[in-house]
Enzyme design. Structure first.
Site, PDB file in Angstrom:
ATOM      1  N   SER A  74       0.827  -1.207   0.000  1.00  0.00           N
ATOM      2  CA  SER A  74       0.000   0.000   0.000  1.00  0.00           C
ATOM      3  C   SER A  74       0.864   1.263   0.000  1.00  0.00           C
ATOM      4  CB  SER A  74      -0.919   0.029   1.214  1.00  0.00           C
ATOM      5  OG  SER A  74      -1.727  -1.115   1.266  1.00  0.00           O
ATOM      6  N   GLN A  75       0.262   2.319  -0.541  1.00  0.00           N
ATOM      7  CA  GLN A  75       0.908   3.636  -0.561  1.00  0.00           C
ATOM      8  C   GLN A  75       1.049   4.134   0.883  1.00  0.00           C
ATOM      9  OE1 GLN A  75      -1.798   6.415  -2.207  1.00  0.00           O
ATOM     10  NE2 GLN A  75      -0.328   8.103  -2.254  1.00  0.00           N
TER      11      GLN A  75
END
Ligand code: SAH
Length: 225
Positions: A74-75
């Protein structure tokens, strides 16, 4: 955090400069992440250990990166935002995470709450994530290989649930497994149309807040060897 853990967290700082890591924290702050504890945990968690060596030099960019098996880490902004939303009403004891992936969000959460229970459907990703958390001496996490649509009934209820893949609908099992006052942070939708939602179990029923457009890989069905 013990001294030993702190040393482990700092290891590998040479590979990716401290300055690059500070820039990421600054950026998250500027984008609206205001929980100091969340920022501090992201600052000290070595994200480069959660991606392939070939991608390590990009680990402190604020982007999702491939981790194999068609999945992504995930970012950082999303990890920070979702963690902050979970913690908004105070400290949490038991948190269920759906979609362990690289284990990066798991590692961040494990430093913010008492205990994390993390479900992943892809065995090889889970095995790698487990190794990383042991290496970082983050011991308050229990892993399960299974289908996140079902949650983890045996250990319910949870004070917080976080889903790191987008669901077409909110899984009923996750609503059922929320403790009173429990908080569920989940992306809902499909394809290009996805919204981050915060659902809270109130005395009577659930309250829902829509928090804006997001982009996640899909929550799929069933475990995969
Ligand atoms: N937070 C993770 C994100 C991984 S991407 C990280 O930062 O690395 C989403 C993850 O959800 C993938 O690993 C995918 O395999 C997993 N996933 C998708 N559907 C699932 C399901 N039904 N049950 C459990 N995990 C699922």
């Amino acid at each position: 955090m013990t001294r030993e853990q702190d040393d482990l967290m700092r290891r590998g700082i040479g590979m990716t400069s401290q300055r690059t890591r500070e820039r990421l924290i600054q950026r998250l702050y500027e984008e609206g992440i205001s929980n100091a504890q969340v920022l501090e945990v992201i600052r000290r968690t070595p994200r480069h250990l959660f991606v392939d060596e070939a991608l390590a030099h990009r680990a402190y960019e604020d982007t999702a990166l491939p981790i194999g098996n068609n999945q992504t880490i995930s970012q950082p902004y999303m990890v920070a935002r979702m963690s902050e939303l979970l913690l908004e009403a105070g400290p949490l004891d038991k948190v269920l995470e759906i979609g362990t992936g690289s284990g990066y969000q798991t590692a961040v959460l494990s430093q913010l709450v008492e205990r994390v229970f993390s479900v992943e459907r892809i065995k090889v990703l889970q095995d790698r994530a487990k190794e990383r958390l042991v290496e970082l001496n983050l011991r308050n996490v229990v892993f399960r290989w299974g289908d996140g649509w079902e949650g983890w009934q045996a250990l319910a209820p949870y004070n917080g649930i976080i889903v790191t893949a987008v669901a077409t609908d909110v899984p009923q099992a996750l609503l059922d497994q929320l403790a009173p006052g429990g908080r569920l942070v989940i992306p809902v939708g499909s394809g290009e149309v996805q919204q981050l939602m915060l659902i809270v179990r109130e005395e009577q029923g659930f309250s829902r807040r829509v928090l804006g457009a997001v982009r996640f890989v899909p929550l799929l069905n069933g475990p995969l060897a």
